[in-house]
Design an enzyme around this catalytic site. Structure first.
Site, mmCIF file in Angstrom:
data_model
loop_
_atom_site.group_PDB
_atom_site.id
_atom_site.type_symbol
_atom_site.label_atom_id
_atom_site.label_comp_id
_atom_site.label_asym_id
_atom_site.label_seq_id
_atom_site.Cartn_x
_atom_site.Cartn_y
_atom_site.Cartn_z
ATOM 1 N N TYR A 5 39.702 8.393 -34.259
ATOM 2 C CA TYR A 5 38.458 8.111 -34.984
ATOM 3 C C TYR A 5 37.808 9.393 -35.490
ATOM 4 C CZ TYR A 5 38.067 3.215 -33.473
ATOM 5 O OH TYR A 5 38.250 1.878 -33.268
ATOM 6 N N LYS B 108 25.222 3.773 -1.578
ATOM 7 C CA LYS B 108 24.577 3.126 -2.729
ATOM 8 C C LYS B 108 25.536 3.103 -3.915
ATOM 9 C CE LYS B 108 22.339 7.545 -3.797
ATOM 10 N NZ LYS B 108 21.130 8.364 -3.546
HETATM 11 C C1 LIG Z 1 21.559 9.530 -2.884
HETATM 12 C C2 LIG Z 1 20.758 10.034 -1.733
HETATM 13 C C3 LIG Z 1 21.370 10.730 -0.686
HETATM 14 C C4 LIG Z 1 22.809 11.188 -0.765
HETATM 15 O O1 LIG Z 1 22.887 12.271 -1.651
HETATM 16 P P1 LIG Z 1 24.268 13.050 -1.927
HETATM 17 O O2 LIG Z 1 23.847 14.191 -2.758
HETATM 18 O O3 LIG Z 1 25.156 12.094 -2.630
HETATM 19 O O4 LIG Z 1 24.798 13.444 -0.604
HETATM 20 C C5 LIG Z 1 20.605 11.049 0.420
HETATM 21 N N1 LIG Z 1 19.306 10.710 0.483
HETATM 22 C C6 LIG Z 1 18.661 10.064 -0.516
HETATM 23 C C7 LIG Z 1 17.217 9.740 -0.389
HETATM 24 C C8 LIG Z 1 19.372 9.713 -1.663
HETATM 25 O O5 LIG Z 1 18.742 9.088 -2.665
#
Ligand SMILES: *Cc1c(COP(=O)(O)O)cnc(C)c1O
Length: 377
Positions: A270, A46
């Site tokens: 800044y 994702k």
């Molecule tokens: C993002 C996610 C993962 C992966 O999690 P990590 O901590 O990056 O390994 C797995 N399952 C779900 C439902 C997620 O939303």
């Protein structure tokens, strides 16, 4: 030589920073995680493969053996599906956000599998199956304590009492997600495990999936039939507080634009927040918060150059960041020289700690102005 190569070199020369992404390290991480479980190992890609670029990362993971992918959004899943067009047999691509992410017909058109998060989504998918005249695959996401996504306990009760609601649905996995997996001592881990196990026992038999990256390291009781690592694939430490078992994947180098010699008392940047205490050499690097190099690193970040750690001084601005290079040789700090912002000496987790966030946010924020160089695979 392809015609694009000279252009790519120009881009590297023009870029303010260069982001190296080691696909062989991603593949090694995948294999190392897969070797820890007796079940299957999916790949969570994702958010553009946690900022590293789905179109390069997903095929590399498929070549390392991944046959199951997870995204959050439908469009991400479609991009993964396209990037894997050459891979046979076709991998399974899940959308965690379920049918709220888009119409059922779009899932069917692109051969994307939803994680169904409510009785309403189960009903919609069962209706799509009747209309299609065939069983349709899905994962069923049960909320076991995250209180975020998936069937809440009351809906779980209805489903257990009326399992026919699943008719026409080929349940590939019953899944849930851990809230505190990176803390092995947290009581919610075993509570969620017990809740998940009890929920499964009340539903028609199906394979199960619970563990994210850190969940894999909680032990085999958490592995079930499929683990779902994301962050660990990309080099984030799944065992915070202990040494990182994963290989580093990214190397971010920023370019020095100018070196300013100042005599104290003078301020830098800044807000005049940094005051030089004595004669100081300041290197101005072409990276800033517009690149995802977080402003919260102001006055507390660091980088490496010429084998030495240098402190970030003053504020991170939109396109520029300043480092105190007084102790580094002039040769290593000439304009055009590269400073390691993330790499072997300073991991994304280290940068995150300085910035008051997680490695996850550092990776997913990696900017699109960086010149990206992929190696391995
Ligand atoms: C993002 C996610 C993962 C992966 O999690 P990590 O901590 O990056 O390994 C797995 N399952 C779900 C439902 C997620 O939303």
């Amino acid at each position: 030589m392809s015609e694009t190569e000279p252009a790519a070199t120009d881009n590297a020369a023009r870029a303010g920073a260069i982001l190296h992404i080691d696909l062989a390290a991603v593949q090694a991480n995948y294999r190392a995680l897969a070797a820890r479980t007796n079940g299957a190992c999916a790949a969570v890609v994702k958010a553009d493969a946690y900022g590293l670029g789905t179109t390069r990362v997903a095929p590399a993971l498929a070549r390392a053996g991944a046959t199951t992918f997870f995204t959050a959004l439908l469009d991400e899943a479609i991009a993964v599906r396209h990037s894997l067009a050459e891979i046979t047999p076709a991998p399974v691509v899940y959308v965690l956000n379920g049918l709220a992410a888009g119409p059922a017909t779009d899932f069917l058109t692109h051969d994307i599998t939803p994680a169904l998060n409510s009785l309403g989504e189960i009903e919609t998918w069962a209706a799509a199956a009747r209309a299609a005249g065939r069983a349709l695959p899905a994962a069923i996401h049960i909320d076991t304590g995250m209180n975020r996504l998936g069937l809440p306990p009351a809906e779980m009760d209805v489903l257990a009492a009326e399992p026919d609601r699943l008719s026409g649905i080929d349940v590939r996995y019953m899944m849930s997600h851990l809230a505190c997996a990176e803390d092995p001592d947290h009581p919610l881990n075993s509570e969620q495990l017990a809740t998940f196990t009890a929920a499964r026992a009340r539903l028609p038999k199906a394979p199960a999936s619970l563990a994210n990256s850190s969940g894999i390291f909680l032990g085999s009781a958490y592995h079930f039939d499929l683990v779902r690592p994301g962050a660990a694939l990309y080099g984030i430490n799944p065992t915070p507080g202990r040494s990182n078992p994963m290989k580093q994947v990214i190397h971010l180098q920023g370019k020095i634009l100018q070196v300013r010699e100042i005599d104290a008392p003078r301020t830098v940047g800044y807000g005049a927040t940094h005051r030089a205490a004595g004669p100081t050499r300041v290197a101005t690097v072409a990276v800033g918060y517009a690149d995802g190099y977080l402003r919260s690193l102001s006055s507390c970040g660091s980088a490496w150059i010429g084998g030495q750690r240098v402190s970030l001084i003053g504020r991170v601005s939109m396109d520029l960041t300043t480092f105190d290079v007084t102790e580094v040789s002039r040769d290593a700090t000439r304009p055009g020289a590269l400073v390691d912002l993330i790499g072997a000496d300073i991991s994304a987790d280290d940068v995150a700690e300085s910035a008051g966030t997680l490695g996850y946010e550092i990776l997913t924020g990696l900017g699109h102005r960086y010149h990206r160089v992929y190696s391995g695979d």
